[in-house]
Design an enzyme around this catalytic site. Sequence first.
Site, PDB file in Angstrom:
ATOM      1  N   HIS A 132       0.916  -1.064   0.022  1.00 31.93           N
ATOM      2  CA  HIS A 132      -0.053   0.126   0.075  1.00 31.93           C
ATOM      3  C   HIS A 132       1.027   1.169   0.096  1.00 31.93           C
ATOM      4  CE1 HIS A 132      -2.313  -3.288   1.594  1.00 31.93           C
ATOM      5  NE2 HIS A 132      -3.441  -2.633   1.337  1.00 31.93           N
TER       6      HIS A 132
ATOM      7  N   HIS B 207      -4.470   3.132  -3.429  1.00 30.49           N
ATOM      8  CA  HIS B 207      -4.126   2.663  -1.938  1.00 30.49           C
ATOM      9  C   HIS B 207      -3.706   1.264  -1.720  1.00 30.49           C
ATOM     10  CE1 HIS B 207      -6.307   1.489   1.925  1.00 30.49           C
ATOM     11  NE2 HIS B 207      -6.191   0.247   1.163  1.00 30.49           N
TER      12      HIS B 207
ATOM     13  N   GLU C 250     -16.615  -4.850  24.994  1.00 30.66           N
ATOM     14  CA  GLU C 250     -15.818  -6.072  25.171  1.00 30.66           C
ATOM     15  C   GLU C 250     -14.715  -6.074  24.183  1.00 30.66           C
ATOM     16  OE1 GLU C 250     -19.073  -6.037  24.542  1.00 30.66           O
ATOM     17  OE2 GLU C 250     -19.921  -6.802  26.463  1.00 30.66           O
TER      18      GLU C 250
END
Lengths: 684, 684
Positions: free
Chosen positions: A31, A267, A421
């Site tokens: 990338h 990207h 969590e």
Amino acid sequence: MVSTYTDLDTKAVNTIRTLAVDTTCKSKSGHPGAPMGMAPAAHVLFSRIMNFNPQKPRWINRDRFVLSNGHACVLQYALCHLLGYNLTIDDLKNFRQLGSKTPGHPENHNPDLCIEVCTGPLGQGITNAVGLAIAQAHTAATYNKPGYDLINNRTFCFLGDGCLQEGVSSEASSLAGHLKLGNLVAVWDNNKITIDGSTDVSFDEDVEKRYEAYGWQVLRVADGDSDYASIEQALLDAVACKDKPTLINMKTTIGYGSMKQGTHSVHGSPLSAEDAAHVKREFGFNPEQSFYVAPEVYDLYKKHVARGVEAQQKFDELFAKYKTEYPELAAQFERVVEKKLPEGWEKKLPTYKPTDPAIASRKLSEIVLDSIAPVLPELVGGSADLTGSNLTRWKGAVDFQPKESNLGDYSGRYIRYGVREHAMGGIMNGMAAYGTVIPFGGTFLNFVSYAAGAVRLAALGQFRTIYVATHDSIGLGEDGPTHQPIETYAHFRAMPNINCWRPADGNETSAAYHSAISLAQTPSILALTRQNLPQLNGSSIEKALKGGYVLVENKDANVTLIGTGSEVSLCVEAAKVLEAEHGLKARIVSMPCCEIFDEQAQEYRLSVLPDGIPIMSVEVYSTVGWKRYAHEAFGIDSFGDSAPYQQLYAKYEMTPEGVAVRAKMTVDAWKPVQNIRSPIHHAF
Amino acid sequence: MVSTYTDLDTKAVNTIRTLAVDTTCKSKSGHPGAPMGMAPAAHVLFSRIMNFNPQKPRWINRDRFVLSNGHACVLQYALCHLLGYNLTIDDLKNFRQLGSKTPGHPENHNPDLCIEVCTGPLGQGITNAVGLAIAQAHTAATYNKPGYDLINNRTFCFLGDGCLQEGVSSEASSLAGHLKLGNLVAVWDNNKITIDGSTDVSFDEDVEKRYEAYGWQVLRVADGDSDYASIEQALLDAVACKDKPTLINMKTTIGYGSMKQGTHSVHGSPLSAEDAAHVKREFGFNPEQSFYVAPEVYDLYKKHVARGVEAQQKFDELFAKYKTEYPELAAQFERVVEKKLPEGWEKKLPTYKPTDPAIASRKLSEIVLDSIAPVLPELVGGSADLTGSNLTRWKGAVDFQPKESNLGDYSGRYIRYGVREHAMGGIMNGMAAYGTVIPFGGTFLNFVSYAAGAVRLAALGQFRTIYVATHDSIGLGEDGPTHQPIETYAHFRAMPNINCWRPADGNETSAAYHSAISLAQTPSILALTRQNLPQLNGSSIEKALKGGYVLVENKDANVTLIGTGSEVSLCVEAAKVLEAEHGLKARIVSMPCCEIFDEQAQEYRLSVLPDGIPIMSVEVYSTVGWKRYAHEAFGIDSFGDSAPYQQLYAKYEMTPEGVAVRAKMTVDAWKPVQNIRSPIHHAF
């Protein structure tokens, strides 16, 4: 006051960019876009703001950096190289190759580098950064003394749009705001591009406003591509804000310098050769040259790195004085940094006799915490808003809270994670990465699955994090199938480098804590019951620490029964029925931790699960995985129900009679087979 | 205009409250506090706002209600009873008992009730509500015509502080804001209490501001305990806002009426007998009487329910006319509502010959989607920002987007979920619950684990959702261990009611879609490769639909090899090496879906995995679970690495040679055993 910047800074920034281009072109994958866009921010941060010493990369008071958008890792690798960490141009050329120092996403396995955590799975890095900041605040509050501002490092995090979309980052950012973590600075690479194209297609919320709602300071840099002074000013303002975390909205151009800059084409794929040459020409570099670093660029970084080296040396001097003034605290500090446990701590682990009363293992866990928390000052943890159910709060615990809240202070060791969590998991990873604490977190076992992404990175990143996972089965009863784990342990038992404990009584619960705390590079889950469990005849901490052991031996046995947790005492009762009703004898094996059993010598394992008679496992979970140890597996391969737990055990025939009749069927089915082979044998 | 409220409304509200008290006292477990606090909002919503017909509970245009704080389910059960759904006082008395209609958390298994989804795991319900609203908007845009406002229902959701803390709700709320879902109304039970006590301990962000940042309308009701008119006004304002979802900040008192109201003591435990009597006295009820409903309260609800009954009858009339004017569209609508697939749709599934080129199964999946999307208008899906990697976007697809965005419109069937895997899972559950669409979502297999909480509820709620899970192993190569699933399939294979497909070639990929689309009550995961796979000699859709089948038979075989996905062709190559190098013969079994194989008759299964010769499984995942089918399991029980995938296969010896040598070791190890027993046999 902001520093002055010259063309040499631009050259350095463009060196990072061209290294990103060359590295990804060479590997033919990776990338380039985000590293090219974030090069200016990284340059300013690492050269003008952060304190670190590449020669002592693990210096405990170093400023931490987390690349939450881990796919941009060539940025971090290029910096490692330029700053003088042990990472060469050849290592860059080896990007994404087998065994290289430069894998496709950052990994914290190499202590020579300034990579604190594994990132790539989006949202995790910023969550880890919150954990690093919590651990820093706690460590500072615990060890700093008047005149001894020993621990004062900051945590910096780069994150992209993807990280901001992930729920785990929302959870962590909300908690960071609540905790007023002024030592945390996040830089949002606001390039308006994700893999699917413009962020307009799915992400047009007002991020600044959201972070203000969390209680963060929000700053903005309009031109993150070249306005170094504004970047520095924002970072200075962020660092100066002591009572809030800061988000800097850094507007950047993905793939800055490329012909396709500002689009998603840059990207996730290397630039074309033509575009790579274009970038170099744009920056005044020789398009024929690859992996080029001008000597003056190395010199520039060398000059700036001196600041961190000096800071590290001053820290050493300060600590030397501190040692004379606060010898006990200094010794404790050195001990926890070296990940050594206090001599004899394990003697505090309670032991039980069969005549002791039946107790739920969540309660046994509380008794352990009450007993060991005073001797393990590095133990820091809490619950995801289930304190009264998880029983995680030990006697005398003080909350980790900002002082202004009047609910505790940063020296407190009890963390109120909130109903978060996943963030709890990622925060624990960051806390463990900091290096001075052993983090734990409580929730129901079923909801450890909410944190699966973070649990995985604890295992991969080799972090000692401890999940206190209560309400571990249908034994929780009335809450019903939405809360009753069935598949959970098959999942985590299949995950490398994590120990899944399911203790059967008090001694095994103590063993679980013994193991979880002793193993500095392995996370553990402790599955604990809501319902009472009797103290077994034949259990001990020592035996349980082998992962599996013979609880009841019987030389004339017709069958071996393996139980875990609440089903071990069930097997004991079933053996009586088996003998009385069916005239058959059983050996009983307790297997509180398969992973640790797997590590024992083959000879030992075969003594526990020998050839010759069939083996049947009994566990109120999915049977998936049990045939590694047993010829027949008795479990629950459907979702549970809502009812008092005794009725559920009866429904699933998890009763002495139900187990006994299946044991008999096992014996009958295997009668025709001669020389029954234990599943412990493996052909390879 | 807001309705007028009388003492009878208060009596009705207090009836809900006392039923909540009595129900939880009777069951000796459960959560009275939130139902008591939210009774007024529920009363106003169900009596004055929502349209539904308890005699036709599945009417497709009913307003939907989701109780995201599912622990408050006695609220929903009490309403079901009072509104005339098929739920008696005896059912309330059976709360949380085995086999009752009233389990500990809401379950959608009973079509007689107005329970749309399973809730309880926090954050899921609001996420499901976003999915319900998406499906509604899409269905309306697809079927409504001028003069035929056929589908116009709204989705209402109650949620608590816990839901707001969970990351999955943040993800879903951000997307709902982006999508401008004006048909969605969420009511926040702002009681400032969670299990750990005051929300001050961990949750003091500015929720209103956060939701404004997401693009929601935010309203506030200062007194949600008794100001019915304000509650109604807020709901009316919410419903009137057509271009934004609405969050109503409803300030309530948890356990309103209890001696301990406003504290966490009333959250998760029944009231004491004394307190229950106190509540009744406070409300002017007879403290000696339990489960009391005054006749006039029944009458009140009967009167209000008439509105929904009328609406349903008008819908039927309108649809009858619509049928004559738009017969094709009407027929399609009726078909999808009945969950019938179009005649012959499966003929569109591509088939392949061994001479066809090798193709990555993610690409094969794209070919399937290109082929079936035109004939299955109910297929609606997309990707969590990995469209170009998952290859989920079929030719001619239109984005599901608000029209004003100029990116698509609500009749579009391609969903840009954003980098929000967990919300994608929960949204798919809601979409499936709506009843007119078959939702799918794409991400990397490794990140399906981020959505584990939602995947579990798809399985429990029996929703046909499809995960297009590409990059399914170390075969993804350079991205490395942070992205390479190892434990993922052990997890989902252990989960009840979900099919885990791992197709080996084009025919098997078609079979996977065939199964996933045909099974209306089971979610499926399709694990698909990044790398090319050859078309197998011997595969077919029909065979693959048995879950496992003999790809290569050999009467003289020494060993059976089982492969899945990319490892089936590896086994084919390995068999050649095994014969050439070791003089041994192999049968080859392809096992694209263990769960479906498990459903076949024992005779068939034994024909695939017969007695007599050893069986070895080959899969580049954790070996956990494979001994259900094989005597020896070859896999990867560690994390992977970053490198080109061919090198990774070589490193883990997942090569023809590596497989062959282990097959030989398997044959050797099992030589001493006579009458080798297939693991397909079970003693019970």
